[in-house]
Scaffold this active site. Structure first.
Site, mmCIF file in Angstrom:
data_model
loop_
_atom_site.group_PDB
_atom_site.id
_atom_site.type_symbol
_atom_site.label_atom_id
_atom_site.label_comp_id
_atom_site.label_asym_id
_atom_site.label_seq_id
_atom_site.Cartn_x
_atom_site.Cartn_y
_atom_site.Cartn_z
ATOM 1 N N SER A 69 0.947 -1.570 -0.017
ATOM 2 C CA SER A 69 -0.203 0.164 -0.019
ATOM 3 C C SER A 69 0.723 1.414 -0.364
ATOM 4 O O SER A 69 0.377 2.397 -0.615
ATOM 5 C CB SER A 69 -0.952 0.193 1.450
ATOM 6 O OG SER A 69 -2.313 -0.681 0.952
ATOM 7 N N LYS A 72 0.622 3.682 -3.069
ATOM 8 C CA LYS A 72 -0.598 4.227 -3.341
ATOM 9 C C LYS A 72 -0.275 6.406 -3.352
ATOM 10 O O LYS A 72 -1.181 6.413 -4.252
ATOM 11 C CB LYS A 72 -1.443 3.975 -2.548
ATOM 12 C CG LYS A 72 -2.352 2.233 -1.692
ATOM 13 C CD LYS A 72 -2.937 1.933 -1.012
ATOM 14 C CE LYS A 72 -3.983 0.746 -0.992
ATOM 15 N NZ LYS A 72 -4.451 0.081 -0.141
ATOM 16 N N TYR A 194 -3.109 -2.704 -10.727
ATOM 17 C CA TYR A 194 -3.559 -2.183 -8.960
ATOM 18 C C TYR A 194 -2.241 -3.849 -8.176
ATOM 19 O O TYR A 194 -1.046 -3.031 -7.353
ATOM 20 C CB TYR A 194 -4.738 -2.786 -8.035
ATOM 21 C CG TYR A 194 -4.428 -2.609 -6.253
ATOM 22 C CD1 TYR A 194 -4.206 -0.784 -5.690
ATOM 23 C CD2 TYR A 194 -4.917 -3.661 -5.798
ATOM 24 C CE1 TYR A 194 -3.929 -1.108 -4.192
ATOM 25 C CE2 TYR A 194 -4.708 -3.838 -4.073
ATOM 26 C CZ TYR A 194 -4.439 -2.229 -3.704
ATOM 27 O OH TYR A 194 -4.453 -2.445 -3.173
ATOM 28 N N TYR A 246 -5.377 3.339 7.770
ATOM 29 C CA TYR A 246 -6.214 2.970 8.144
ATOM 30 C C TYR A 246 -6.702 3.165 8.768
ATOM 31 O O TYR A 246 -6.971 4.715 9.683
ATOM 32 C CB TYR A 246 -6.366 1.353 8.112
ATOM 33 C CG TYR A 246 -5.312 0.980 6.502
ATOM 34 C CD1 TYR A 246 -5.646 1.573 5.225
ATOM 35 C CD2 TYR A 246 -3.934 0.330 6.783
ATOM 36 C CE1 TYR A 246 -4.729 1.342 4.333
ATOM 37 C CE2 TYR A 246 -3.526 0.062 5.922
ATOM 38 C CZ TYR A 246 -3.552 0.510 4.102
ATOM 39 O OH TYR A 246 -3.336 -0.154 3.381
ATOM 40 N N VAL A 264 1.219 -3.512 3.976
ATOM 41 C CA VAL A 264 0.992 -4.928 4.557
ATOM 42 C C VAL A 264 2.718 -6.064 4.639
ATOM 43 O O VAL A 264 2.358 -6.313 5.221
ATOM 44 C CB VAL A 264 -0.337 -5.820 4.539
ATOM 45 C CG1 VAL A 264 -1.285 -5.556 4.581
ATOM 46 C CG2 VAL A 264 -0.160 -5.974 2.831
HETATM 47 N N1 GLU Z 1 -1.737 -5.206 -1.897
HETATM 48 C C1 GLU Z 1 -2.246 -5.318 -0.765
HETATM 49 C C2 GLU Z 1 -4.102 -5.382 -0.825
HETATM 50 O O1 GLU Z 1 -4.516 -4.972 -1.512
HETATM 51 C C3 GLU Z 1 -1.848 -4.325 0.103
HETATM 52 C C4 GLU Z 1 -2.821 -3.689 1.418
HETATM 53 C C5 GLU Z 1 -1.663 -2.906 2.162
HETATM 54 O O2 GLU Z 1 -0.264 -3.074 2.017
HETATM 55 O O3 GLU Z 1 -2.368 -2.976 3.278
HETATM 56 O O4 GLU Z 1 -4.919 -6.286 0.293
#
Ligand code: GLU
Length: 317
Positions: A69, A72, A194, A246, A264
């Site tokens: 993430s 992003k 993505y 988050y 993550v």
């Molecule tokens: N590729 C992961 C997902 O979409 C990224 C989520 C994250 O890093 O928080 O589940």
């Protein structure tokens, strides 16, 4: 504001120790099977001051990991630079208070993602990358990253990409939901883009270097060139501050007080505006999906150096 190098080195080594002390409390993500190969015992930190030629590092600062993430931030920077505020025609700028992959708000809000840093919003941003295939779109993103940091290598970890491609049903559900409401056009391509974006690799050292423009009003301090206009940089930092961790973002604002983005895989990028870009990598995650060692190290560093954007000088009365 510049730092005394020896003082900064001492603060980084204390932050590293604080991170290591905290990491027993977390667990490595396994829902993307390939991520489970990481060790809960890895931890690295890189702190790059705006006026320094290189980062101060400790631990596993040169170990490669997929951005997940944290990507992003860079996809949004790229798309904001191309399309400006039109990005927000169909993506909001409000914190969600929900988990990163939550679908509940999408139904309530007719497929419009709350912000570009939750999965749904990031999938909608991925769709705005130029190119007809996931490879072409992520090639553009990699070129952008290399423009910011010409010495960096940002290859896609194909095993991580394929692992999420095989298992990312929930993200596909988000994409299909948005497709239903016409928020995106091609759900399969947007989700594949993505997944590929999330598999782009960095190290803590290269991530801190990449983040420098965000600490410098959008201008890379090494080359002097503008990466992102200042007003879009401000938008990005505001979103990181309010949506970057988050449903743990409020607690992080209290403990650390810096715009940041977690992933993550265990990566974290934090920006001390006008001062530092800080990257940590610690795959052991807490209950909300954020690196426990990374958050603990950032709390230590921000406390010692007075980095919180909410810290203030008090005027003598
Ligand atoms: N590729 C992961 C997902 O979409 C990224 C989520 C994250 O890093 O928080 O589940």
């Amino acid at each position: 504001m510049s730092f005394d190098r020896a003082g900064l080195e001492a603060a980084v080594s204390r932050a590293y120790a604080a991170g290591r002390d905290a990491m027993g409390a977390g667990a490595v993500a396994t829902y993307i099977p390939e991520l489970a190969r990481a060790s809960a015992d890895w931890f690295g930190i890189a702190v790059h001051a705006l006026d320094a030629p290189e980062a101060i590092v400790a631990g596993d600062a040169d170990r490669a990991f997929s951005l997940q993430s944290v990507s992003k931030v860079f996809a949004l920077a790229y798309v904001l630079g191309r399309d400006g505020d039109a990005v927000f025609d169909r993506i909001g700028v409000e914190p969600s208070g929900d988990a990163f992959h939550s679908i509940v708000r999408l139904e309530e809000e007719h497929g419009q993602p709350r912000n570009p840093l939750i999965n749904a919003g990031a999938i909608a941003v991925s769709e705005r990358l130029p190119g007809d295939s996931a490879e072409a779109r992520i090639d553009h993103l990699q070129v952008f990253l290399r423009r910011v940091h010409p010495d960096g290598a940002f290859p896609v970890d194909e095993a991580v990409f394929v692992s999420e491609l095989r298992t990312g049903f929930r993200n596909r559900a988000l994409a299909n939901y948005m497709r239903h409401y016409g928020v995106i056009g091609d759900a399969a391509l947007a989700s594949e883009t993505y997944f590929r974006q999330c598999a782009v690799t960095v190290t803590a050292r290269s991530l801190a270097r990449l983040g420098l423009f965000l600490a410098n009003g959008g201008r890379d301090p090494v080359s002097g060139s503008e990466v992102l206009p200042a007003r879009h940089t401000r938008t990005l930092l505001a979103l990181m501050t309010t949506c970057g961790l988050y449903d743990e973002v409020g607690r992080f604002a209290v403990r650390v007080g810096l715009p940041a983005k977690s992933g993550v895989s265990g990566g974290l990028l934090a920006i001390a505006p006008g001062r530092l870009a800080i990257a940590t990598y610690g795959p052991a995650l807490g209950a909300k999906g954020n690196s426990v060692a990374g958050v603990a190290a950032l709390e230590c560093l921000a406390g010692e150096l007075g980095l919180s954007i909410f810290d203030q000088e008090t005027t003598p009365t």
